[in-house]
Motif scaffolding. Structure first.
Motif, PDB file in Angstrom:
ATOM      1  N   LEU A 164      13.236   2.678  -1.994  1.00  0.00           N
ATOM      2  CA  LEU A 164      11.855   3.141  -2.149  1.00  0.00           C
ATOM      3  C   LEU A 164      11.760   4.522  -2.787  1.00  0.00           C
TER       4      LEU A 164
ATOM      5  N   CYS B 248       4.389  -1.674   4.640  1.00  0.00           N
ATOM      6  CA  CYS B 248       5.437  -0.649   4.555  1.00  0.00           C
ATOM      7  C   CYS B 248       5.499   0.003   5.931  1.00  0.00           C
TER       8      CYS B 248
ATOM      9  N   ALA C 246       8.796   4.990   6.524  1.00  0.00           N
ATOM     10  CA  ALA C 246       8.400   6.317   6.061  1.00  0.00           C
ATOM     11  C   ALA C 246       8.449   7.355   7.185  1.00  0.00           C
TER      12      ALA C 246
ATOM     13  N   ARG D 255       7.036  11.029   1.826  1.00  0.00           N
ATOM     14  CA  ARG D 255       6.010  10.075   2.288  1.00  0.00           C
ATOM     15  C   ARG D 255       4.797  10.113   1.378  1.00  0.00           C
TER      16      ARG D 255
ATOM     17  N   LEU E  66       5.619   8.464  -1.841  1.00  0.00           N
ATOM     18  CA  LEU E  66       5.772   7.016  -1.651  1.00  0.00           C
ATOM     19  C   LEU E  66       4.404   6.336  -1.577  1.00  0.00           C
TER      20      LEU E  66
END
Ligand SMILES: C[S@@+](CC[C@H](N)C(=O)[O-])C[C@H]1O[C@@H](n2cnc3c(N)ncnc32)[C@H](O)[C@@H]1O
Length: 286
Positions: free
Chosen positions: A202, A217, A221, A229, A232
């Motif tokens: 990721l 998801c 994270a 984070r 992402l």
């Protein structure tokens, strides 16, 4: 083999660079228990030597073993069931209604990002199969990805031990969606055919993976820094359809990741939808 302070720093830096996961000295027991055998097996002097070998990047198998060992693959079928209830009773019916008016009324694309050993994407496929009676006539694709080779290999086989089945699969679902194989149970072809598995980090660009109606998801994270984070979830927002849905872990909140998503509540479950009016803050622009 005991860990020195230098070893801990070297391992934590490498884990952060490879996977985005933040470890610190409080996790030294975890480093020892998970990497000790690899240190010995590969004849490394100490943990720093192992780090040096992995960083050389010549032995890809060693890198994969390192990542497999250090990642936490804890998962279960229908984990945090009320999120699956929100998926079943709210998000999926809404999506089906919305797609009915489009050129592709039976197409559903879902991404299980960080799927671990497959329980999450298979739980989604079982739920879809229960909700849509003639599911074989639909164009359903669940893309399931994870950084760990070992996790993806197990997920792809779709065989689970009794104790894994007991964590979340009802007797009715066991009868309907699994058949016995060896000492365990194998997911049936109808459910298996809805899911495709691939290795994916990721931290790396994933724009090529496609555009999704829903992204799950969950519980990955939490191991990343705030910056990772934020980045992402900004990139996930770009892969989601404007009327799509994002599900995160039950203990995760997106309040600090910028204005890309708006929370929605269904019973006890929270999911997120893209916030189409959100300006992209400068801090999040690369
Ligand atoms: C705790 S499991 C969560 C599994 C599932 N989503 C759930 O909620 O049950 C976390 C997974 O994230 C994966 N992971 C960790 N870092 C990753 C990364 N940088 N890219 C992709 N997957 C990663 C691990 O291999 C592990 O399988």
């Amino acid at each position: 083999m005991p860990l020195s302070t230098g070893d801990i720093d070297a391992v934590c830096d490498l884990v952060n660079d490879l996977c985005g996961i933040c470890l610190d000295s409080s996790k030294s027991y975890l480093i020892e228990s998970r990497l000790g055998q690899i240190v010995e097996k590969h004849g490394c002097k100490d943990y720093s030597d192992l780090v040096r070998k992995v960083r050389l990047g010549i032995d890809k198998q060693l890198t994969n073993q390192f990542v497999d060992a250090i990642t936490t693959n804890e998962t279960l079928f229908f984990r945090d069931n009320y999120l699956f209830e929100a998926f079943r009773h709210k998000a999926l019916p809404e999506l089906i209604d919305a797609r009915e008016k489009t050129a592709f009324p039976t197409r559903v694309r879902i991404w299980s990002a960080a799927c671990s050993t497959g329980q999450e994407p298979y739980s989604l496929a079982m739920t879809i199969s229960e909700l849509i009676p003639d599911v074989h006539k639909w164009d359903i694709q669940i893309t399931a990805t994870d950084i760990s080779d070992a996790a993806i290999a197990k997920a792809s086989r779709g065989v689970y031990a009794k104790h894994e089945i007991e964590r979340g699969v009802s007797t009715e679902r066991l009868r309907r969606f699994f058949y016995p194989e060896g000492d365990g149970w194998k997911i049936n072809d109808e459910i298996r055919s809805m899911v495709s598995f691939a290795k994916m980090n990721l931290l790396q660009p994933f724009g090529h993976v496609g555009r999704f109606d829903m992204v799950f998801c969950r519980n990955v994270a939490i191991y990343f820094t705030r910056e990772v984070r934020q980045d992402l979830f900004r990139r996930i927002a770009q892969t989601l359809a404007p009327d799509g849905y994002l599900f995160v872990g039950a203990q995760e909140f997106l309040a600090d990741v910028g204005p890309n998503f708006t929370p929605h509540q269904h019973c006890r479950g929270t999911f997120y939808r893209p916030n189409l009016t959100a300006p992209v803050p400068h801090a999040l622009v690369r």
